[in-house]
Each structure stands twice: as C-alpha cells, then as structure tokens.
Design a protein around this motif. Structure first.
Motif, mmCIF file in Angstrom:
data_model
loop_
_atom_site.group_PDB
_atom_site.id
_atom_site.type_symbol
_atom_site.label_atom_id
_atom_site.label_comp_id
_atom_site.label_asym_id
_atom_site.label_seq_id
_atom_site.Cartn_x
_atom_site.Cartn_y
_atom_site.Cartn_z
ATOM 1 N N VAL A 1 41.364 -38.244 85.890
ATOM 2 C CA VAL A 1 40.319 -38.313 86.903
ATOM 3 C C VAL A 1 39.077 -37.563 86.421
ATOM 4 N N TYR A 2 37.935 -38.233 86.483
ATOM 5 C CA TYR A 2 36.646 -37.625 86.134
ATOM 6 C C TYR A 2 36.450 -36.361 86.954
ATOM 7 N N GLY A 3 36.109 -35.268 86.282
ATOM 8 C CA GLY A 3 35.825 -34.019 86.961
ATOM 9 C C GLY A 3 37.044 -33.213 87.385
ATOM 10 N N ALA A 4 38.250 -33.718 87.122
ATOM 11 C CA ALA A 4 39.464 -33.002 87.540
ATOM 12 C C ALA A 4 39.756 -31.844 86.600
ATOM 13 N N ASP A 5 40.478 -30.891 87.098
ATOM 14 C CA ASP A 5 40.932 -29.742 86.317
ATOM 15 C C ASP A 5 41.816 -30.233 85.172
ATOM 16 N N HIS A 6 41.620 -29.682 83.982
ATOM 17 C CA HIS A 6 42.410 -30.100 82.813
ATOM 18 C C HIS A 6 43.903 -29.842 82.999
ATOM 19 N N ASP A 7 44.262 -28.885 83.831
ATOM 20 C CA ASP A 7 45.668 -28.590 84.079
ATOM 21 C C ASP A 7 46.306 -29.586 85.041
ATOM 22 N N ASP A 8 45.494 -30.318 85.768
ATOM 23 C CA ASP A 8 46.002 -31.285 86.748
ATOM 24 C C ASP A 8 45.072 -32.498 86.773
ATOM 25 N N LEU B 1 39.153 -42.258 85.752
ATOM 26 C CA LEU B 1 39.119 -42.694 87.139
ATOM 27 C C LEU B 1 38.127 -41.826 87.894
ATOM 28 N N LEU B 2 37.386 -42.435 88.795
ATOM 29 C CA LEU B 2 36.427 -41.717 89.630
ATOM 30 C C LEU B 2 36.964 -41.699 91.054
#
Length: 91
Positions: free
Chosen positions: A14-21, A42-43
C-alpha cells in the motif's frame, strides 16, 4: 471483480503504508497504480468522494523524475476505475 483479481490486488503493498505493515487491510478500498514510479502499489481510497475518485491524484514520491520534490499523477483508467494509470511526474 472475480476472486482471482481480488487475490492479486491483496498481494500488493500500500502506497504510504508503514514498511513493517505494508499490506492491504480488510474493509478498506484500494486502487491499483499502473505504470510510472509507483507501479504495482495499491492506493487506499477509503472514504474518498466520487468526484475526487474521478479526478485521480498527484501522489508525492521521491521515486519520480523530480526526486523528493516531486509527485506522480495517477488517474482512473477509462472502463476500469479499479486501476489508475500513471500520467507523468511534476514538481
């Protein structure tokens, strides 16, 4: 959307999501970004108004032509609004 399409979308980050999740979450609405520097991401468009969805978005990214000062333009694909096509980079 058939089951195979749903499974394929859920494999993306997901665009902008935390790299850990980075994965998609149940109950959220996503558009697949196609082409350009954000290809395959994914946006999350959950809660976006219909007119905003129709317009697309300029998404800040350091991966585009202008580095950290730029954004990449994505807009709904005619006939398939689930996929948003890249339209270029801007400052």
């Amino acid at each position: 959307m058939d089951e195979r399409d749903s499974e394929q979308l859920l494999r993306g980050r997901v665009y902008g999501a935390d790299h850990d999740d980075p994965g998609p979450r149940a109950g959220r609405v996503y558009r697949e970004l196609v082409g350009g520097p954000l290809d395959g991401l994914l946006l999350d468009v959950t809660g976006w108004a219909a007119d905003t969805l129709a317009d697309g978005a300029d998404l800040p990214t350091h991966l585009g032509r202008y580095g950290g000062a730029g954004a990449s333009r994505y807009a709904p694909r005619p006939g398939d609004g689930r996929r948003w096509d890249w339209g270029g980079d801007s400052r």
